[in-house]
Write an enzyme that holds these catalytic residues in place. Sequence first.
Site, PDB file in Angstrom:
ATOM      1  N   ASP A   1       0.880  -1.252   0.078  1.00  8.43           N
ATOM      2  CA  ASP A   1      -0.065  -0.165  -0.021  1.00  8.43           C
ATOM      3  C   ASP A   1       0.916   1.310  -0.061  1.00  8.43           C
ATOM      4  OD1 ASP A   1       0.713  -0.758   2.603  1.00  8.43           O
ATOM      5  OD2 ASP A   1      -0.742   0.580   3.434  1.00  8.43           O
TER       6      ASP A   1
ATOM      7  N   GLU B   1      -0.545  -2.051   4.975  1.00  9.37           N
ATOM      8  CA  GLU B   1       0.546  -1.950   6.281  1.00  9.37           C
ATOM      9  C   GLU B   1       0.233  -0.576   6.991  1.00  9.37           C
ATOM     10  OE1 GLU B   1       3.397  -1.330   9.059  1.00  9.37           O
ATOM     11  OE2 GLU B   1       3.373  -0.035   7.116  1.00  9.37           O
TER      12      GLU B   1
HETATM   13 ZN   LIG Z   1       5.324   4.057   6.176  1.00  8.69          ZN
HETATM   14 ZN   LIG Z   2       6.273   1.123   5.191  1.00  4.22          ZN
END
Ligand SMILES: [Zn+2]
Ligand SMILES: [Zn+2]
Length: 399
Positions: free
Chosen positions: A87, A144
Amino acid sequence: MTPVSPERSPIAKIRTFLPELTAFRQDLHAHPELGYEEVRTAATVVKALKLLDIATHEGIGKTGVVGVIEGRRTDSGRTLGLRADMDALPMREENEFAHRSRTPGRMHACGHDGHTTMLLGAARYLSETRNFNGTVHLIFQPGEEGFAGAKAMIDDGLFERFDCDTVYAMHNWPSLPLGKVGLNAGAMMAASDRFEIVVTGRGGHGAHAYLTVDPVLVAAHIITATQSIVSRNVGPLESAVVSICAMSAGDLAAMSVIPGQARLVGTVRTFKPELQNMVEQRLNDIVQSIASAFGASATLTYRRVYPATVNTPGEAQLAGDVASALLGEDNVIRDLEPSMGSEDFSFMLKARPGAYLRLGQGGAENGCFLHNTRYDFNDHVIPVGSGLFAGIAERSLPL
Ligand SMILES: [Zn+2]
Ligand SMILES: [Zn+2]
C-alpha cells in the site's frame, strides 16, 4: 560466515533482470493505492506471478495475494513465508520524475512499491532455480499503513491455508547506507497504541469563569501530568513514549467563550506488554483523578493498534547469516537499535517465528526519509532485497 562466491550469489543472478524489475517498481510507484484499495497493484502482482507459472491466490485479507513456489524437492515438508506490503500513503508527491504518482493525493512514500518488487524478484529467482526442499509462500499484503493488513490476512486464514514454519520481511531504510542490513534478535519496533481523552466540564462566559468548569484548564493539567508517566513510572533502563499530539477545544474566534469539552489525542509506544498495561492504567488514573479534582468528568479511549515487532533469535541469526554470506559481515548490523516506530508484520511474528530486517537504501542525507513528499525507493536496492529473500529461502529449506 563463508561468503557466497559472486557467480553463485542470487544477487548477481537477480541483477540480470533488474531492468524489468525497475520498470515494474516504477509502474507501481506511478499508480499508488491506499490500504485495501490495492486492486490494480494486486492484479499487477498476480499477472507477474502467473507469467512465472507460479500458483496464485487472491482476495486474502481483501486485496492480499499469496504465490506458492515448490522447491526441487518438497519431502522435507518444510514451509516458509516471505512477506511484502503493497500500500501507499494519502500524500501529494512533490517529485517531478517520469514515474511520479499519477493519482493526486496518493504516494508510495514508504517504498512498499520497492518491497513488492523485491519479493517479485525473489519469486522469479526461486521459480527459475528451485534450489530448495519445501514450499515458499510469497505473501503480498495490503494495508500496512495503519490498516493492519497483516492481521486481516491472518484472520482470513493465511497460515491455515498456507502454512509457514517461519516468516520474514524487510523494510528499506534511508538512513542506512545502500548494501547494509540491520536487525537484532529481539524487539525491532515498538507497539503502537492510540488514545483519546474527552474532558467534559461546563461551558460559560470567559469573564465569569467561576461559574464554569473549565475543560481547557483540566486538559492542560492532564497534558502536564501524563509527562510524569515515562519519567516517574517507567524504569530508567526501559523504553516507553507517551505523546499527546493533538488537542481541540473551543473556537479560536470566540475569545470569551469557555467551551464545554476538550479533546486530546496521542500515542503510546512500548516494547513490553507489562509496560504497555502499566502506561494504560496510569493514563486512566491520571485522567480520572485530575478531572474529578476539578469537578469535571473525563473518558479515556485506549486502542492497541499494532503490537511490538519482535524477532525470534534463531531466525534473526539465520537472516543475519544469509546477509553476511551475500554482503559480507561488515555490512550486517546484528545489534540494531530498536525503533519506536511500528509495523504490522508484528502480527505475523506473533503467530510464527521469524525476523524483520532493515535494508539500507541511503538518501536520508538529502532529507528524504520515509513519508517525505520527495522520497523515492532506490532501485539499486532491489537485487539486494530480492537476493536476501532468496537466500533466506535456500538456507531455511536446504536441499
Ligand atoms: Zn510507512
Ligand atoms: Zn513502510
